[in-house]
Scaffold this motif. Structure first.
Motif, short mmCIF file in Angstrom:
data_model
loop_
_atom_site.label_atom_id
_atom_site.label_comp_id
_atom_site.label_asym_id
_atom_site.label_seq_id
_atom_site.Cartn_x
_atom_site.Cartn_y
_atom_site.Cartn_z
N PHE A 52 39.77 44.41 46.89
CA PHE A 52 40.50 43.23 46.45
C PHE A 52 41.95 43.63 46.39
O PHE A 52 42.31 44.56 45.67
N SER A 53 42.79 42.94 47.14
CA SER A 53 44.22 43.22 47.13
C SER A 53 44.95 41.91 46.86
O SER A 53 44.78 40.94 47.60
N LEU A 54 45.73 41.89 45.80
CA LEU A 54 46.48 40.67 45.48
C LEU A 54 47.36 40.26 46.65
O LEU A 54 47.48 39.07 46.96
N ALA A 55 47.94 41.22 47.33
CA ALA A 55 48.81 40.92 48.49
C ALA A 55 48.05 40.18 49.57
O ALA A 55 48.64 39.38 50.31
N GLY A 56 46.75 40.38 49.66
CA GLY A 56 45.93 39.70 50.66
C GLY A 56 45.79 38.21 50.41
O GLY A 56 45.31 37.48 51.27
N PHE A 57 46.23 37.75 49.26
CA PHE A 57 46.12 36.33 48.92
C PHE A 57 47.50 35.67 48.85
O PHE A 57 47.67 34.65 48.18
N ALA A 58 48.46 36.25 49.54
CA ALA A 58 49.81 35.67 49.60
C ALA A 58 49.71 34.25 50.14
O ALA A 58 48.94 33.97 51.06
N GLY A 59 50.44 33.35 49.53
CA GLY A 59 50.42 31.95 49.96
C GLY A 59 49.29 31.15 49.34
O GLY A 59 49.12 29.98 49.65
N ARG A 60 48.53 31.79 48.45
CA ARG A 60 47.40 31.12 47.80
C ARG A 60 47.52 31.28 46.28
O ARG A 60 47.92 32.34 45.80
N PRO A 61 47.16 30.25 45.52
CA PRO A 61 47.17 30.42 44.06
C PRO A 61 46.06 31.38 43.65
O PRO A 61 45.00 31.41 44.27
N VAL A 62 46.33 32.16 42.61
CA VAL A 62 45.37 33.16 42.13
C VAL A 62 45.28 33.06 40.61
O VAL A 62 46.29 32.90 39.93
N LEU A 93 42.07 28.76 46.80
CA LEU A 93 42.09 29.29 45.43
C LEU A 93 41.32 30.60 45.34
O LEU A 93 40.22 30.71 45.87
N MET A 94 41.89 31.58 44.66
CA MET A 94 41.19 32.82 44.37
C MET A 94 41.17 33.02 42.87
O MET A 94 42.19 32.83 42.19
N ILE A 95 40.00 33.36 42.36
CA ILE A 95 39.82 33.72 40.96
C ILE A 95 39.19 35.10 40.96
O ILE A 95 38.29 35.37 41.76
N THR A 96 39.63 35.96 40.07
CA THR A 96 38.96 37.24 39.88
C THR A 96 38.97 37.61 38.41
O THR A 96 39.94 37.33 37.70
N LEU A 143 48.73 32.35 38.74
CA LEU A 143 49.82 32.63 39.69
C LEU A 143 49.97 31.50 40.70
O LEU A 143 48.98 30.97 41.20
N SER A 144 51.20 31.21 41.03
CA SER A 144 51.49 30.23 42.09
C SER A 144 51.16 30.86 43.44
O SER A 144 50.93 32.07 43.53
N PRO A 145 51.18 30.08 44.53
CA PRO A 145 50.96 30.66 45.85
C PRO A 145 51.99 31.75 46.21
O PRO A 145 51.70 32.63 47.01
N GLU A 146 53.17 31.71 45.59
CA GLU A 146 54.20 32.73 45.83
C GLU A 146 53.99 33.93 44.92
O GLU A 146 54.78 34.86 44.91
#
Length: 172
Positions: A52-62, A93-96, A143-146
């Protein structure tokens, strides 16, 4: 008492060592997150062995949820997080969940019992929690998509709160 040249040098060395140690100690201090500010990027292995890499979800809310298995709020609102994730995962959307306090078996039991449908990470050394300055749990970081901080919520989270914070980024 008169200072000898060698005593002056020792005092200067001690002074610079003191300054150096103060600067070095301050370097490790975690800066508080600020609404609208960028958040720390991290990578970890989830409970299923996937990276799981937060950077992998760039452009997506987390949504990051720091939690524990014995937390009554976590048990009560995990179905809300499951429902929200199922509804919006196809839209990005990603939730962890990030657990810092329990062993693998307890976390696995929680996942199974509450049918958690998104990634769960064990932050065994607390490095992720420390980088987010999480001192109390449950703490939900939105987190926002940014990947700027929209909110940090201590305690339980309702579907209405999720809709208010993340809803603008989701298309019905």
């Amino acid at each position: 008492m008169k200072l000898k040249v060698s005593d002056s040098r020792i005092q200067i060395i001690i002074f610079f060592l003191l300054i150096f140690s103060l600067v070095a100690c301050g370097k490790d201090k975690v800066q508080p997150l600020k609404k609208g500010g960028k958040v720390p990027v991290f990578s970890a292995i989830d409970m299923e062995g996937n990276e799981f890499s937060l950077a992998g979800f760039a452009g997506r809310p987390v949504i990051l949820r720091f939690w524990s298995t014995d937390c009554k709020f976590c048990r009560a609102d995990t179905p809300v997080f499951n429902k929200y994730y199922e509804k919006y995962k196809e839209q990005g959307l990603m939730i962890t969940y990030i657990n810092t306090t329990q062993g693998r078996d307890a976390v696995q039991e929680f996942i199974k019992e509450l049918e958690v449908v998104f990634p769960v990470i064990r932050d065994e050394q607390g490095k992720i929690a420390a980088s987010y300055n999480v001192k109390l749990q449950p703490m939900t970081i939105v987190l926002s998509p940014e990947h700027t901080l929209l909110a940090a919520i201590l305690g339980g989270v309702s579907e209405a709160a999720l809709a208010e914070l993340v809803g603008p980024y989701m298309v019905e």
